[in-house]
Motif scaffolding. Structure first.
Motif, PDB file in Angstrom:
ATOM      1  N   VAL A 202       5.215 -12.043   1.812  1.00  0.00           N
ATOM      2  CA  VAL A 202       4.625 -10.712   1.860  1.00  0.00           C
ATOM      3  C   VAL A 202       5.433  -9.759   0.988  1.00  0.00           C
ATOM      4  CG1 VAL A 202       3.624 -10.953   4.164  1.00  0.00           C
ATOM      5  CG2 VAL A 202       5.940 -10.055   3.928  1.00  0.00           C
ATOM      6  N   ASN A 203       4.749  -8.726   0.537  1.00  0.00           N
ATOM      7  CA  ASN A 203       5.400  -7.601  -0.130  1.00  0.00           C
ATOM      8  C   ASN A 203       5.510  -6.489   0.894  1.00  0.00           C
ATOM      9  OD1 ASN A 203       5.510  -8.814  -2.703  1.00  0.00           O
ATOM     10  ND2 ASN A 203       3.380  -8.274  -3.056  1.00  0.00           N
ATOM     11  N   LEU A 204       6.672  -5.859   0.952  1.00  0.00           N
ATOM     12  CA  LEU A 204       6.909  -4.766   1.887  1.00  0.00           C
ATOM     13  C   LEU A 204       7.297  -3.515   1.129  1.00  0.00           C
ATOM     14  CD1 LEU A 204       9.068  -6.574   4.586  1.00  0.00           C
ATOM     15  CD2 LEU A 204       6.633  -6.068   4.664  1.00  0.00           C
TER      16      LEU A 204
ATOM     17  N   VAL B 154       6.612  -3.807  11.025  1.00  0.00           N
ATOM     18  CA  VAL B 154       6.117  -2.937   9.956  1.00  0.00           C
ATOM     19  C   VAL B 154       4.675  -2.552  10.229  1.00  0.00           C
ATOM     20  CG1 VAL B 154       7.699  -3.821   8.192  1.00  0.00           C
ATOM     21  CG2 VAL B 154       5.479  -4.882   8.470  1.00  0.00           C
ATOM     22  N   LYS B 155       4.308  -1.399   9.732  1.00  0.00           N
ATOM     23  CA  LYS B 155       2.941  -0.908   9.851  1.00  0.00           C
ATOM     24  C   LYS B 155       2.059  -1.603   8.819  1.00  0.00           C
ATOM     25  CE  LYS B 155       4.563   3.682  11.100  1.00  0.00           C
ATOM     26  NZ  LYS B 155       4.692   5.066  10.631  1.00  0.00           N
ATOM     27  N   ALA B 156       0.757  -1.605   9.081  1.00  0.00           N
ATOM     28  CA  ALA B 156      -0.189  -2.270   8.189  1.00  0.00           C
ATOM     29  C   ALA B 156      -0.135  -1.723   6.772  1.00  0.00           C
ATOM     30  CB  ALA B 156      -1.610  -2.152   8.746  1.00  0.00           C
ATOM     31  N   GLU B 157       0.092  -0.423   6.613  1.00  0.00           N
ATOM     32  CA  GLU B 157       0.114   0.160   5.269  1.00  0.00           C
ATOM     33  C   GLU B 157       1.412  -0.148   4.515  1.00  0.00           C
ATOM     34  OE1 GLU B 157       1.165   3.502   8.170  1.00  0.00           O
ATOM     35  OE2 GLU B 157      -0.377   1.967   8.069  1.00  0.00           O
ATOM     36  N   GLU B 158       2.386  -0.748   5.178  1.00  0.00           N
ATOM     37  CA  GLU B 158       3.671  -1.065   4.547  1.00  0.00           C
ATOM     38  C   GLU B 158       3.784  -2.523   4.112  1.00  0.00           C
ATOM     39  OE1 GLU B 158       6.488   2.006   7.051  1.00  0.00           O
ATOM     40  OE2 GLU B 158       6.159   0.009   7.860  1.00  0.00           O
ATOM     41  N   ILE B 159       2.690  -3.277   4.253  1.00  0.00           N
ATOM     42  CA  ILE B 159       2.760  -4.709   3.978  1.00  0.00           C
ATOM     43  C   ILE B 159       1.553  -5.152   3.157  1.00  0.00           C
ATOM     44  CG2 ILE B 159       1.613  -5.308   6.148  1.00  0.00           C
ATOM     45  CD1 ILE B 159       3.497  -7.740   6.324  1.00  0.00           C
ATOM     46  N   ARG B 160       1.800  -6.061   2.206  1.00  0.00           N
ATOM     47  CA  ARG B 160       0.732  -6.715   1.449  1.00  0.00           C
ATOM     48  C   ARG B 160       0.933  -8.216   1.569  1.00  0.00           C
ATOM     49  NH1 ARG B 160       0.639  -3.594  -4.292  1.00  0.00           N
ATOM     50  NH2 ARG B 160       2.842  -3.877  -4.025  1.00  0.00           N
ATOM     51  N   TYR B 161      -0.070  -8.893   1.994  1.00  0.00           N
ATOM     52  CA  TYR B 161      -0.021 -10.340   2.187  1.00  0.00           C
ATOM     53  C   TYR B 161      -0.220 -11.035   0.847  1.00  0.00           C
ATOM     54  CZ  TYR B 161      -1.565 -14.918   3.926  1.00  0.00           C
ATOM     55  OH  TYR B 161      -1.715 -16.262   4.157  1.00  0.00           O
ATOM     56  N   VAL B 162       0.707 -11.934   0.490  1.00  0.00           N
ATOM     57  CA  VAL B 162       0.599 -12.698  -0.751  1.00  0.00           C
ATOM     58  C   VAL B 162      -0.058 -14.042  -0.482  1.00  0.00           C
ATOM     59  CG1 VAL B 162       1.889 -13.777  -2.642  1.00  0.00           C
ATOM     60  CG2 VAL B 162       2.590 -11.538  -1.763  1.00  0.00           C
TER      61      VAL B 162
ATOM     62  N   ILE C  39       5.086 -14.505  10.320  1.00  0.00           N
ATOM     63  CA  ILE C  39       4.412 -13.221  10.461  1.00  0.00           C
ATOM     64  C   ILE C  39       3.486 -13.272  11.674  1.00  0.00           C
ATOM     65  CG2 ILE C  39       3.007 -11.489   9.289  1.00  0.00           C
ATOM     66  CD1 ILE C  39       3.574 -13.255   6.696  1.00  0.00           C
ATOM     67  N   VAL C  40       3.713 -12.357  12.587  1.00  0.00           N
ATOM     68  CA  VAL C  40       2.889 -12.269  13.788  1.00  0.00           C
ATOM     69  C   VAL C  40       2.268 -10.877  13.831  1.00  0.00           C
ATOM     70  CG1 VAL C  40       2.888 -12.336  16.311  1.00  0.00           C
ATOM     71  CG2 VAL C  40       4.341 -13.912  15.029  1.00  0.00           C
ATOM     72  N   TYR C  41       0.948 -10.830  14.011  1.00  0.00           N
ATOM     73  CA  TYR C  41       0.247  -9.546  14.129  1.00  0.00           C
ATOM     74  C   TYR C  41       0.123  -9.213  15.601  1.00  0.00           C
ATOM     75  CZ  TYR C  41      -3.227  -5.895  13.587  1.00  0.00           C
ATOM     76  OH  TYR C  41      -3.883  -4.696  13.610  1.00  0.00           O
ATOM     77  N   GLU C  42       0.557  -7.992  15.973  1.00  0.00           N
ATOM     78  CA  GLU C  42       0.456  -7.577  17.365  1.00  0.00           C
ATOM     79  C   GLU C  42       0.382  -6.055  17.453  1.00  0.00           C
ATOM     80  OE1 GLU C  42       3.953  -9.394  18.974  1.00  0.00           O
ATOM     81  OE2 GLU C  42       5.273  -7.900  18.103  1.00  0.00           O
ATOM     82  N   ASN C  43      -0.522  -5.574  18.259  1.00  0.00           N
ATOM     83  CA  ASN C  43      -0.653  -4.143  18.537  1.00  0.00           C
ATOM     84  C   ASN C  43      -0.724  -3.284  17.278  1.00  0.00           C
ATOM     85  OD1 ASN C  43      -0.466  -4.757  21.295  1.00  0.00           O
ATOM     86  ND2 ASN C  43       1.758  -4.680  21.197  1.00  0.00           N
ATOM     87  N   GLY C  44      -1.456  -3.732  16.263  1.00  0.00           N
ATOM     88  CA  GLY C  44      -1.626  -2.941  15.047  1.00  0.00           C
ATOM     89  C   GLY C  44      -0.444  -2.964  14.094  1.00  0.00           C
ATOM     90  N   HIS C  45       0.566  -3.772  14.375  1.00  0.00           N
ATOM     91  CA  HIS C  45       1.750  -3.898  13.521  1.00  0.00           C
ATOM     92  C   HIS C  45       1.987  -5.366  13.195  1.00  0.00           C
ATOM     93  CE1 HIS C  45       2.422   0.043  15.370  1.00  0.00           C
ATOM     94  NE2 HIS C  45       3.175   0.309  14.315  1.00  0.00           N
ATOM     95  N   TYR C  46       2.847  -5.584  12.233  1.00  0.00           N
ATOM     96  CA  TYR C  46       3.251  -6.943  11.871  1.00  0.00           C
ATOM     97  C   TYR C  46       4.716  -7.133  12.251  1.00  0.00           C
ATOM     98  CZ  TYR C  46      -1.035  -7.114   9.190  1.00  0.00           C
ATOM     99  OH  TYR C  46      -2.346  -7.085   8.813  1.00  0.00           O
ATOM    100  N   ARG C  47       4.986  -8.247  12.923  1.00  0.00           N
ATOM    101  CA  ARG C  47       6.364  -8.619  13.265  1.00  0.00           C
ATOM    102  C   ARG C  47       6.797  -9.704  12.289  1.00  0.00           C
ATOM    103  NH1 ARG C  47       9.172  -7.955  17.697  1.00  0.00           N
ATOM    104  NH2 ARG C  47       7.295  -7.395  18.859  1.00  0.00           N
ATOM    105  N   LEU C  48       7.882  -9.466  11.577  1.00  0.00           N
ATOM    106  CA  LEU C  48       8.420 -10.437  10.623  1.00  0.00           C
ATOM    107  C   LEU C  48       9.627 -11.090  11.271  1.00  0.00           C
ATOM    108  CD1 LEU C  48       8.174  -8.230   7.422  1.00  0.00           C
ATOM    109  CD2 LEU C  48       6.473  -9.764   8.403  1.00  0.00           C
TER     110      LEU C  48
END
Length: 171
Positions: A112-114, A151-159, A128-137
């Motif tokens: 991912v890009n952060l 991290v928040k959804a707007e702070e991460i880009r999935y490669v 990477i785990v998605y939970e409660n609208g956030h991503y846990r790395l």
């Protein structure tokens, strides 16, 4: 970047589908044998296996991937810096194979890009785990106690999803 530190009780509630002795598949390729169908993949960039590092696309080398491994040819190869993913066989200087064009699935090992506080993007390899609208790395290195990063959804880009570790052999 927003970061949340979890207490021990909260950490127990995180499902980790990768057991400590689970390794990602290793793709061993005889570098001298090109008789089987395959394709060339450029090894690009470095990705951290720790704190994200700022990367620019740059060519490192070419590697040969057997066609049987990925008929869609949607693979990129990325060299890893760091040892925070050591428990699954990804060490410093490992080359991982990343399937791009896939949809994110919670619980995968991915690149991912952060975005950091200066609005620059850094790259990292994590579970990477998605939970409660956030991503846990999540780092997977039992020898060190790395903190999870939220991290928040707007702070991460999935490669893409890490589907293997490349190993060139001379045989």
């Amino acid at each position: 970047m927003s970061e949340v530190i979890l207490n021990e009780e909260e950490k127990k509630n995180i499902e980790l589908p990768f057991a400590k002795n689970t390794m990602i598949p290793t793709v061993c390729v005889n570098i001298c044998d090109r008789s089987k169908p395959g394709f060339i993949v450029p090894v690009l960039n470095y990705s951290a296996a720790g704190n994200p590092i700022n990367t620019q696309e740059r060519f490192e080398e070419n590697i040969f991937i057997p066609e049987s491994f990925d008929k869609d040819k949607r693979i990129i190869a990325v060299k890893i810096k760091g040892n925070s993913m050591k428990d699954i066989g990804v060490n410093d200087e490992s080359v991982v194979l990343v399937k791009t064009g896939t949809y994110f699935k919670s619980g995968i090992i991915g690149i991912v890009n952060l975005m950091d506080d200066q609005y620059e993007w850094g790259t990292t390899c994590k579970k990477i785990v998605y939970e409660n609208g956030h991503y846990r790395l999540i780092s997977l290195n039992g020898e060190k106690n790395y903190e999870d990063r939220i991290v928040k959804a707007e702070e991460i880009r999935y490669v893409g999803e890490v589907i293997g570790r490349y190993e060139g052999i001379y045989d």
